[in-house]
Write an enzyme that holds these catalytic residues in place. Sequence first.
Site, short mmCIF file in Angstrom:
data_model
loop_
_atom_site.label_atom_id
_atom_site.label_comp_id
_atom_site.label_asym_id
_atom_site.label_seq_id
_atom_site.Cartn_x
_atom_site.Cartn_y
_atom_site.Cartn_z
N ASN A 1 -3.05 -3.04 8.29
CA ASN A 1 -2.16 -3.62 9.30
C ASN A 1 -2.68 -3.28 10.70
O ASN A 1 -3.14 -2.17 10.96
CB ASN A 1 -0.70 -3.19 9.11
CG ASN A 1 -0.49 -1.70 8.99
OD1 ASN A 1 -1.38 -0.97 8.57
ND2 ASN A 1 0.70 -1.25 9.35
N GLU B 1 -1.35 -3.48 14.49
CA GLU B 1 -0.14 -3.72 15.28
C GLU B 1 -0.49 -4.04 16.74
O GLU B 1 -1.64 -3.90 17.18
CB GLU B 1 0.78 -2.50 15.19
CG GLU B 1 1.24 -2.28 13.77
CD GLU B 1 2.29 -1.20 13.63
OE1 GLU B 1 2.47 -0.40 14.56
OE2 GLU B 1 2.94 -1.19 12.56
N CYS C 1 -0.32 -8.00 9.07
CA CYS C 1 -0.19 -7.11 7.92
C CYS C 1 -1.54 -6.89 7.25
O CYS C 1 -2.47 -7.69 7.40
CB CYS C 1 0.75 -7.72 6.88
SG CYS C 1 2.47 -7.78 7.38
N GLU D 1 -2.32 -7.24 4.15
CA GLU D 1 -2.66 -8.29 3.18
C GLU D 1 -3.33 -9.47 3.87
O GLU D 1 -4.35 -9.98 3.42
CB GLU D 1 -1.38 -8.79 2.48
CG GLU D 1 -0.68 -7.74 1.63
CD GLU D 1 0.32 -6.89 2.41
OE1 GLU D 1 0.13 -6.67 3.63
OE2 GLU D 1 1.30 -6.45 1.78
N CYS E 1 5.16 -8.56 2.56
CA CYS E 1 6.25 -9.22 3.28
C CYS E 1 6.25 -10.71 2.94
O CYS E 1 5.31 -11.23 2.33
CB CYS E 1 6.11 -9.00 4.79
SG CYS E 1 4.95 -10.13 5.59
N CYS F 1 3.22 -12.81 4.19
CA CYS F 1 2.02 -12.59 3.37
C CYS F 1 2.16 -13.24 2.00
O CYS F 1 1.18 -13.73 1.43
CB CYS F 1 1.75 -11.10 3.23
SG CYS F 1 1.23 -10.35 4.79
N1 THU Z 1 3.18 -4.18 6.72
C1 THU Z 1 2.04 -4.53 6.05
O1 THU Z 1 0.93 -4.40 6.57
N2 THU Z 1 2.19 -5.01 4.79
C2 THU Z 1 3.36 -5.09 4.10
O2 THU Z 1 3.35 -5.48 2.96
C3 THU Z 1 4.60 -4.70 4.76
C4 THU Z 1 4.51 -4.36 6.19
C5 THU Z 1 3.02 -3.58 8.04
C6 THU Z 1 3.46 -4.40 9.21
C7 THU Z 1 3.75 -3.34 10.26
O3 THU Z 1 2.54 -2.96 10.89
C8 THU Z 1 4.23 -2.15 9.44
O4 THU Z 1 3.81 -2.40 8.11
C9 THU Z 1 5.73 -1.94 9.48
O5 THU Z 1 6.41 -3.08 9.11
#
Ligand code: THU
Length: 135
Positions: free
Chosen positions: A45, A47, A56, A58, A91, A94
């Site tokens: 991920n 940000e 994310c 994925e 999520c 994704c």
């Molecule tokens: N996040 C992911 O990278 N993958 C997931 O399956 C769920 C959420 C990340 C997004 C964000 O940077 C952090 O987790 C908190 O939501």
Amino acid sequence: MDKVIIEKLVQEARNVMKNSYSPYSKFPVGCAILTQDDRIYTGVNVENVSFGATNCAERSAIFTAVSDGERPGFIKAIAVAGDTESYLPPCSICRQVLVEMANPQTPVYLTRHDQQILETSVGELVPLAFEKMEM
Ligand code: THU
């Protein structure tokens, strides 16, 4: 799927978590994707201070693979790792990307902090998927 391959995929997802850029949520996620020709792409991920620009793990892995020339159906299996108490599922954004690039039968391996693995599938994660634009 071969247990050794599943464990390698999960290990790759765990290893890449260290590269997560998650200063806002402090919630690192790692992803590893096995391609149909048995190569592995990883992603984390990434940000952003605007929050909405966050990508994310994925999608990072999937988009890297597509940028490398992979096309719909290229995903043989996917593993998602986080230091979470419960299994960390992709999520909904994704999941929709997975619908496009994998198949309903594609195995999805979810993990948690104690390294346990839960197998599900894209079809289980996204029943009644929106796949075609029919008019
Ligand atoms: N996040 C992911 O990278 N993958 C997931 O399956 C769920 C959420 C990340 C997004 C964000 O940077 C952090 O987790 C908190 O939501």
